[in-house]
Design an enzyme around this catalytic site. Structure first.
Site, PDB file in Angstrom:
ATOM      1  N   ARG A 112      70.797  20.998  52.434  1.00 30.08           N
ATOM      2  CA  ARG A 112      69.441  21.516  52.326  1.00 30.08           C
ATOM      3  C   ARG A 112      69.399  22.478  51.140  1.00 30.08           C
ATOM      4  NH1 ARG A 112      66.997  23.667  58.043  1.00 30.08           N
ATOM      5  NH2 ARG A 112      66.577  25.549  56.842  1.00 30.08           N
ATOM      6  N   ARG A 148      57.512  34.767  62.695  1.00 27.95           N
ATOM      7  CA  ARG A 148      58.587  35.326  61.872  1.00 27.95           C
ATOM      8  C   ARG A 148      58.182  36.645  61.240  1.00 27.95           C
ATOM      9  NH1 ARG A 148      61.470  30.220  60.635  1.00 27.95           N
ATOM     10  NH2 ARG A 148      63.352  30.740  59.523  1.00 27.95           N
ATOM     11  N   ARG A 151      67.423  34.390  52.731  1.00 35.80           N
ATOM     12  CA  ARG A 151      66.878  34.112  54.076  1.00 35.80           C
ATOM     13  C   ARG A 151      67.298  35.198  55.066  1.00 35.80           C
ATOM     14  NH1 ARG A 151      69.305  28.346  54.790  1.00 35.80           N
ATOM     15  NH2 ARG A 151      68.396  28.348  56.870  1.00 35.80           N
ATOM     16  N   LYS A 170      68.626  27.948  66.603  1.00 34.32           N
ATOM     17  CA  LYS A 170      67.280  27.786  67.193  1.00 34.32           C
ATOM     18  C   LYS A 170      66.933  26.300  67.332  1.00 34.32           C
ATOM     19  CE  LYS A 170      65.275  30.174  63.882  1.00 34.32           C
ATOM     20  NZ  LYS A 170      66.464  30.513  63.061  1.00 34.32           N
ATOM     21  N   ARG A 195      76.559  22.831  56.678  1.00 32.83           N
ATOM     22  CA  ARG A 195      75.603  21.833  57.195  1.00 32.83           C
ATOM     23  C   ARG A 195      75.308  20.772  56.131  1.00 32.83           C
ATOM     24  NH1 ARG A 195      70.191  23.836  59.880  1.00 32.83           N
ATOM     25  NH2 ARG A 195      70.053  25.085  58.004  1.00 32.83           N
TER      26      ARG A 195
END
Ligand code: AP5
Length: 215
Positions: free
Chosen positions: A160, A88, A171, A13, A127
Site C-alpha cells: 500500500r 478519527r 499516519r 481494526k 503487509r
C-alpha cells in the site's frame, strides 16, 4: 449493535472488524476501504481523498462524514454496524453523535485497540496486498506460498502506498494528535472498552467478544 473500533494504524481494526461482522452479523463500515474504492473509481471525492491518503494524512472531515453518513443510511445498517477507522477526529465524533441522536440509535461500545509502536510498524511495513483483490499477506505473519506472488492468481503483490516507513510515521502522528483525544471523548461517555491487541489475532478477538458481551 453499533460499535466503533478505535486504534492506531496497524492495530488490527480491519482484521477484527471482519471477525465481528461475521460473529454479530452486522456490516463492517471502513472509511479507509470506502475512500480507496472511491479513489480506484476516480470519483471527484476519491481523487481528492487519494492525495491525502497517499501521504498518510487524514482526509478532511466534511468529505469523510458525508461518505459514512450515506453508507450508514443503507438498509443493511438497520440493525447495527461496526465502524472501522471512523471517527478519527473530535469533529467527526461530534458529527456522528449528532446523526445517531437524530436517529435515536446510539453507539453501544467503543473498542480501543492498544499495541506497542514497534509492533505496529512491523505489521505495516510487512503487509503486501494482491492488486486483483484476493486479500492481504504479510512477509512474516502470512507469507504467500511463492515469494512475492498472490496464492490465488499469482499476480505480483504490492505494498500500500501509505505503508512506506515515512508515510507510516505521518499516519502515527496523525493518530496521536487528532485521533487519540477520542479515547477521553468516549471514556467520558462511559463507552470505552480498552483491549490489549499486541498478541495473536485470536486472543484479541476473544477479548473483544468478552467486552461486547458485557456491554
Ligand atoms: P485505513 O485504511 O483506515 O488505515 P489505518 O487506520 O491506518 O489502518 P490499517 O488498515 O493500516 O490498520 P488496521 O488497524 O485496520 O489493521 P489491519 O487489520 O489492517 O485508512 C487509510 C487512510 O485513509 C488514512 O491514513 C486516511 O488518509 C484515510 N482515512 C480513513 N478513514 C479516515 C477518517 N475517518 N478520517 C480521515 N481520513 C481517513 O492490520 C494491519 C496488518 O497487521 C495486516 O497485515 C494484518 O494482517 C496484521 N495484523 C493484524 N492483527 C495482527 C495480529 N494480532 N498479529 C499479527 N499481525 C496482525
Amino acid at each position: 449493535m453499533r460499535i466503533i473500533l478505535l486504534g492506531p494504524p496497524g492495530a488490527g481494526k480491519g482484521t477484527q472488524a471482519k471477525r465481528i461482522e461475521e460473529r454479530y452479523e452486522i456490516p463492517q463500515l471502513s472509511t479507509g476501504d470506502l475512500l480507496r474504492d472511491a479513489a480506484k473509481r476516480k470519483t471527484p471525492l476519491g481523487t481528492e481523498a487519494k492525495a491525502y491518503m497517499d501521504e498518510g494524512r487524514l482526509v478532511p472531515d466534511p468529505l469523510v462524514v458525508g461518505l459514512i453518513v450515506e453508507r450508514m443510511g443503507l438498509p443493511d445498517c438497520a440493525s447495527g454496524f461496526i465502524l472501522d477507522g471512523f471517527p478519527r477526529t473530535v469533529g467527526q465524533a461530534e458529527s456522528l453523535e449528532k446523526e445517531l441522536d437524530r436517529k435515536k440509535s446510539p453507539i453501544g461500545a467503543v473498542i480501543c485497540l492498544r499495541v506497542d509502536r514497534e509492533k505496529l510498524i512491523e505489521r505495516l511495513v510487512g503487509r503486501r496486498i494482491c492488486p486483483k483483490g484476493h486479500g492481504e499477506y504479510h512477509l512474516r505473519f502470512r507469507p504467500p506460498k511463492i515469494e512475492g506472488r498472490c496464492d490465488v492468481c499469482q499476480t505480483e503483490l504490492v505494498q500500500r502506498e501509505d505503508d512506506q516507513e515515512d508515510k507510516i510515521r505521518t499516519r502515527m502522528k496523525a493518530y496521536e494528535t487528532e485521533t487519540a483525544p477520542l479515547i477521553e471523548f468516549y471514556r467520558d461517555r462511559g463507552l470505552l472498552k480498552p483491549i490489549e491487541a499486541g498478541g495473536t489475532v485470536d486472543s484479541t478477538t476473544q477479548q473483544i467478544e468478552s467486552a461486547l458481551n458485557a456491554a
